[in-house]
Design an enzyme around this catalytic site. Structure first.
Site, mmCIF file in Angstrom:
data_model
loop_
_atom_site.group_PDB
_atom_site.id
_atom_site.type_symbol
_atom_site.label_atom_id
_atom_site.label_comp_id
_atom_site.label_asym_id
_atom_site.label_seq_id
_atom_site.Cartn_x
_atom_site.Cartn_y
_atom_site.Cartn_z
ATOM 1 N N GLU A 41 37.006 41.477 41.102
ATOM 2 C CA GLU A 41 38.311 40.812 41.076
ATOM 3 C C GLU A 41 39.441 41.845 41.073
ATOM 4 O O GLU A 41 39.409 42.828 40.326
ATOM 5 C CB GLU A 41 38.391 39.947 39.820
ATOM 6 C CG GLU A 41 39.712 39.253 39.591
ATOM 7 C CD GLU A 41 39.751 38.474 38.284
ATOM 8 O OE1 GLU A 41 40.724 37.719 38.080
ATOM 9 O OE2 GLU A 41 38.823 38.623 37.468
ATOM 10 N N LYS A 112 42.015 31.980 42.999
ATOM 11 C CA LYS A 112 41.519 31.651 41.665
ATOM 12 C C LYS A 112 42.201 30.390 41.145
ATOM 13 O O LYS A 112 43.414 30.228 41.283
ATOM 14 C CB LYS A 112 41.768 32.825 40.724
ATOM 15 C CG LYS A 112 41.108 32.728 39.357
ATOM 16 C CD LYS A 112 41.287 34.038 38.602
ATOM 17 C CE LYS A 112 40.582 34.044 37.261
ATOM 18 N NZ LYS A 112 40.727 35.364 36.582
ATOM 19 N N CYS A 148 35.945 35.064 38.549
ATOM 20 C CA CYS A 148 35.865 35.233 37.098
ATOM 21 C C CYS A 148 35.953 33.916 36.333
ATOM 22 O O CYS A 148 34.994 33.165 36.268
ATOM 23 C CB CYS A 148 36.927 36.228 36.636
ATOM 24 S SG CYS A 148 36.526 36.998 35.035
#
Length: 549
Positions: A41, A112, A148
């Site tokens: 990330e 995300k 994540c």
């Protein structure tokens, strides 16, 4: 399909270094026959970039680096993480994105969705959460790519109202890939494994997870990238605290195969060994990424400075560590000998500068103001601040960085001198309770006696007045630390802590000391984070608050 997971150490804002590392890994993966290489990330810019993200030029440099990386992706694909502009008129200006690059082109962009905004995380300050989710088709396989936190909403008390994988699973993916920047805490590896295992089991898919490794100021990233089979079992666990690349083949039946030897759960390290390794990485990266090589510290003969000195020598090499003995008229002979023995055992550099004449000069200068008043904390702190002046002078003269040696117990209750022993460039053990410092000292002595045994067994003392002991001012450390863990890391109230059997008066005293010391902690150096709740950016308290004082 052969997939490479590249667990690398990035440097925030160092686009040249980050890009070169990524390109070198792409070339290596290509030589090893990989079809896809996966990076972490926000790998392009490093994590956390914080308010660098508010500069348009910074985002433009990310884009330029991504194009340079894309040009390398011929006959191989890659996944990279970077911040990208949000072109919608509403919402935050940026997305936390992953690029899927193939044949020199950005074929897919994944943003995300779940943006952590707790403890050390501050992502919603910068990024707009995604609301659309689509799989990526590649080499006859369908990839569910997440970033994540997007997989962290399966916990008992969910922090978000959506699960990206609930949408992605309806598109019949063959594999989950998660790119992450998950910071180290000594208990976080087990939590991470449980969360990711639950995802693989819940969606009945193999899962490949790649994490950052390396330190960015106070945050340490431990790596430990993971691979799970579709039943949620760990198939592989990559090394901790070092860079590594590993290769996995996704078979047509959904199995993951690989040729290297796996890491088994039985090989996992203890909490203290993890703290040890984390602190070594934290020190080393703080110096390397700041452009410094040499450290200095005041070596008192006590356990805190001894542990920090040993860690610094391991991280930087003993030839790059200057230990300065700064005895006062209250320093005991055994403390001086313990410090000298440690220097001899380590082979680091050392100097001795007595401070008695310096403190006498201060007291003489202040005599008109202090006349007829008893010796108290004012004179004690003059000693500590005199030492700090000398250490900082040596930093200025020789280019050292001063290591702060305060432990978490002291930092919690304010048992330290502001602008004295609390100063420094980086706090090495400021997230390590005193009881853990003793464990760490014994661990550092596991192969040979580096820290003199007397340093470990003698009663802790600041040695700022005759026969002083820490317990003159504080509860025994096993009691103090047990209370501090409950208050700081578990966020328990005084009433809840007292119910556990601790004395009412002791609990109220400790919590009062913690809250009264908040102004001190605001002025201390960054603390290497090794626990789930460290002082600093992850614990934000008002200085003048009344609650629990």
């Amino acid at each position: 399909m052969k997939i490479a997971l590249a667990q690398l150490n990035y440097h925030v804002g160092n686009f040249e270094s980050n890009t070169n590392k990524i390109i070198a890994s792409i070339r290596e993966a290509k030589q090893n026959g990989a079809d896809l290489v996966v990076f972490a990330e926000l790998c392009v810019c490093g994590y956390p970039a914080r308010d660098f993200l508010e500069f348009n030029e910074f985002i433009s440099l990310c884009d330029a680096a991504a194009k340079q990386i894309a040009a390398e992706c011929k006959d191989i694909a890659c996944i990279i993480g970077l911040p990208t502009p949000n072109y919608n008129s509403e919402g935050k200006d940026l997305n936390n994105s992953a690029y899927f690059i193939e044949n020199g082109e950005i074929k897919a962009v994944v943003n995300k969705a779940l943006l952590p905004n707790y403890d050390i995380f501050d992502e919603y300050r910068y990024f707009e959460p995604s609301t659309s989710f689509n799989c990526i088709d590649f080499k006859g396989k369908r990839i569910a790519l997440t970033i994540c936190e997007d997989l962290w909403n399966t916990i008992e008390n969910p922090l978000y109202v959506t699960r990206p994988m609930d949408t992605l699973i309806r598109q019949n993916p063959d594999v989950m890939i998660n790119i992450a920047a998950s910071p180290f805490a000594y208990n976080h590896d087990e939590e991470r494994i449980a969360i990711l295992s639950d995802n693989a089991r819940r969606y009945k898919l193999p899962l490949l997870y790649v994490n950052h490794v390396g330190a960015q100021t106070e945050l340490i990233f431990d790596g430990g990238s993971l691979v799970f089979d579709k039943a949620g079992n760990i198939a592989d666990e990559m090394p901790y605290f070092k860079e590594h690349t590993a290769y996995y083949t996704l078979e047509d039946n959904g199995d993951l195969t690989f040729e290297h030897q796996t890491t088994q759960m039985a090989d996992r390290e203890s909490d203290i060994e993890q703290i040890h390794q984390g602190l070594i990485l934290g020190i080393r990266d703080y110096f390397y990424k700041s452009g410094f090589k040499q450290a200095i510290l005041g070596l008192s003969g006590g356990i805190d400075s001894a542990v920090v000195c040993v860690l610094a020598a391991e991280a930087l090499g003993p030839e790059n560590v200057m230990a300065v003995l700064l005895p006062s008229k209250f320093s005991s002979d055994h403390s001086l000998k313990d410090a000298e023995d440690l220097v001899a055992n380590l082979g680091c550099k050392s100097e001795t500068v007595a401070i008695e004449k310096i403190t006498d000069a201060f007291e003489t200068a202040l005599h008109p103001q202090f006349a007829n008043l008893p010796f108290n904390i004012a004179e004690e702190n003059i000693q500590s601040r005199s030492r700090a002046v000398l250490l900082m002078a040596m930093c200025n003269k020789f280019g050292y960085i001063l290591l702060n040696t305060s432990n978490k117990s002291e930092a919690a209750v304010g048992y330290g001198t502001l602008y004295g022993d609390m100063c420094g460039g980086i706090s090495v053990i400021g997230d390590v309770f005193k009881t853990q410092v003793f464990q760490l000292a014994r661990h550092l002595n596991r192969e040979r006696e580096v820290i003199p045994v007397n340093t470990i067994v003698k009663p802790p003392s600041a040695e700022l007045r005759p026969d002083q002991k820490d317990t003159d001012s504080l509860p025994e450390y096993d009691i103090l630390d047990a209370i501090l863990v409950q208050y700081i890391e578990q966020r328990r109230s005084s009433a809840e802590i007292i119910k556990q059997g601790f004395e009412d008066a002791v609990v109220h005293k400790v919590l009062r000391l913690v809250n009264m010391a908040e102004h001190k902690r605001y002025q201390t150096p960054p603390i290497l984070r090794v626990s789930p709740k460290a002082f600093g950016m992850g614990r934000r308290m008002p200085i003048v608050g009344k609650y629990l004082t």
